[in-house]
Design a protein around this motif. Structure first.
Motif, mmCIF file in Angstrom:
data_model
loop_
_atom_site.group_PDB
_atom_site.id
_atom_site.type_symbol
_atom_site.label_atom_id
_atom_site.label_comp_id
_atom_site.label_asym_id
_atom_site.label_seq_id
_atom_site.Cartn_x
_atom_site.Cartn_y
_atom_site.Cartn_z
ATOM 1 N N SER A 80 37.951 41.863 30.306
ATOM 2 C CA SER A 80 38.697 40.762 29.700
ATOM 3 C C SER A 80 39.854 40.327 30.607
ATOM 4 O O SER A 80 40.094 39.128 30.789
ATOM 5 C CB SER A 80 39.214 41.210 28.334
ATOM 6 N N ARG A 81 40.554 41.288 31.194
ATOM 7 C CA ARG A 81 41.680 40.939 32.079
ATOM 8 C C ARG A 81 41.189 40.188 33.320
ATOM 9 O O ARG A 81 41.839 39.266 33.801
ATOM 10 C CB ARG A 81 42.439 42.198 32.492
ATOM 11 N N ASN A 82 40.039 40.595 33.829
ATOM 12 C CA ASN A 82 39.495 39.890 34.995
ATOM 13 C C ASN A 82 39.046 38.471 34.636
ATOM 14 O O ASN A 82 39.131 37.567 35.460
ATOM 15 C CB ASN A 82 38.339 40.684 35.603
ATOM 16 N N ILE A 83 38.572 38.305 33.410
ATOM 17 C CA ILE A 83 38.194 36.949 32.976
ATOM 18 C C ILE A 83 39.456 36.083 32.864
ATOM 19 O O ILE A 83 39.464 34.923 33.287
ATOM 20 C CB ILE A 83 37.405 36.989 31.654
ATOM 21 N N ASP A 84 40.553 36.658 32.341
ATOM 22 C CA ASP A 84 41.822 35.905 32.288
ATOM 23 C C ASP A 84 42.214 35.435 33.684
ATOM 24 O O ASP A 84 42.648 34.303 33.880
ATOM 25 C CB ASP A 84 42.955 36.791 31.750
ATOM 26 N N ARG A 85 42.064 36.346 34.641
ATOM 27 C CA ARG A 85 42.454 36.025 36.014
ATOM 28 C C ARG A 85 41.584 34.886 36.575
ATOM 29 O O ARG A 85 42.077 33.975 37.226
ATOM 30 C CB ARG A 85 42.315 37.295 36.855
#
Ligand code: ADP
Length: 258
Positions: A80-85
């Motif tokens: 999820s954090r990588n998708i935010d990025r």
């Protein structure tokens, strides 16, 4: 480079002269190199989170097959954090490409700078509170002509940078004032650790970051200040930075009075 074109007599077609044209290809080459670097950097930046997502999702698929799902929550958090990025990157890349397309026009209107500032402060309040950072809006200027959404983006990028990069407990000031020539000045001032002098010249370049590892961890794309510069130029204005290591930084945006 030189190109040579013959000049012929209209009737007899006999060549009676030549015109030599000197092309300044150094500028063209430079622009082309900037474009090539940009595409390379952008691809690299996009690939990093994608590689991580791919790795964790593949692991999850295997884990689900073998019934080992204890780690699933942790892995999905990382995904999820990588998708935010990725979303931040794509949004910043889109901002740049929209601004560079020739038919992108400013939506000029009378804007209220203090109202826009309060808006941005409210947006960043949670982030600032987490680091115990106070953001103050100071000064008074009359409404002026500009593109409200773009000015908001300038403020958001500068203030969120300050909040991201200064240590806990420090402060950020948004100052609006007029210069002696009646131009509108926006100054975003912090009392953080400052920026080493050798970086100041290149700070507004796309993807330029001082400490790639550290700033990537804090969610930076390296495009924020390039976008600010672009927006200020499209308003006929400019942005500059002053910083003293150990004392803080100050970004100064000038909007010429229209
Ligand atoms: P990023 O997305 O990495 O924040 P920017 O173009 O917005 O990219 O900023 C470029 C670099 O300038 C940042 O990576 C950071 O190192 C530095 N920087 C920007 N603002 C500040 C500030 N207020 N204090 C210290 N360093 C800053």
């Amino acid at each position: 480079a030189v190109s040579v074109n013959p000049i012929r007599n209209e009737k007899t077609k006999v060549i009676y002269g030549v015109v030599g044209i000197f092309h300044d290809i150094t500028e063209m080459k430079k622009a082309e190199q900037i474009r090539i670097d940009f595409v390379g950097n952008a691809s690299h930046e996009l690939r990093t989170p994608l590689t991580s997502i791919k790795g964790y999702v593949d692991t999850l698929i295997e884990d689900v097959k073998t019934g080992q799902i204890q780690q699933a929550g942790k892995f999905l958090d990382i995904v999820s954090r990588n998708i935010d990025r990725l979303m931040d990157l794509v949004n910043d890349l889109l901002s740049i490409s929209t601004m560079e397309s020739t038919n992108s026009e400013l939506k000029l209107e009378q804007i209220n700078p203090l109202q826009i500032s309060e808006h941005v402060v409210a947006e960043l309040a949670v982030l600032a509170a987490e680091k115990n950072i106070a953001i103050r809006v100071i000064g008074e200027v009359p409404p002026f002509t500009a593109d409200a959404r773009k000015v908001e983006q300038v403020l958001r990028n500068l203030v969120s940078n300050a909040v991201k990069y200064i240590p806990n407990g420090k402060t950020v000031q948004i100052r609006w004032e007029k210069d002696p020539k009646n131009n509108i000045l926006l100054r975003v001032i912090d009392d953080g650790q400052g920026i080493p002098a050798e970086h100041l010249d290149r700070l507004f370049e796309r993807f330029y970051r001082i400490d790639k590892g550290r700033t990537r961890d804090s969610g930076g794309t390296g495009l924020g200040l390039a976008i600010v510069k672009h927006i200020m130029q499209s308003h006929g204005g400019s942005v500059t930075v002053k910083s003293i290591e150990g004392q803080g930084s100050e970004f100064i945006c000038t909007f010429p009075i229209r």
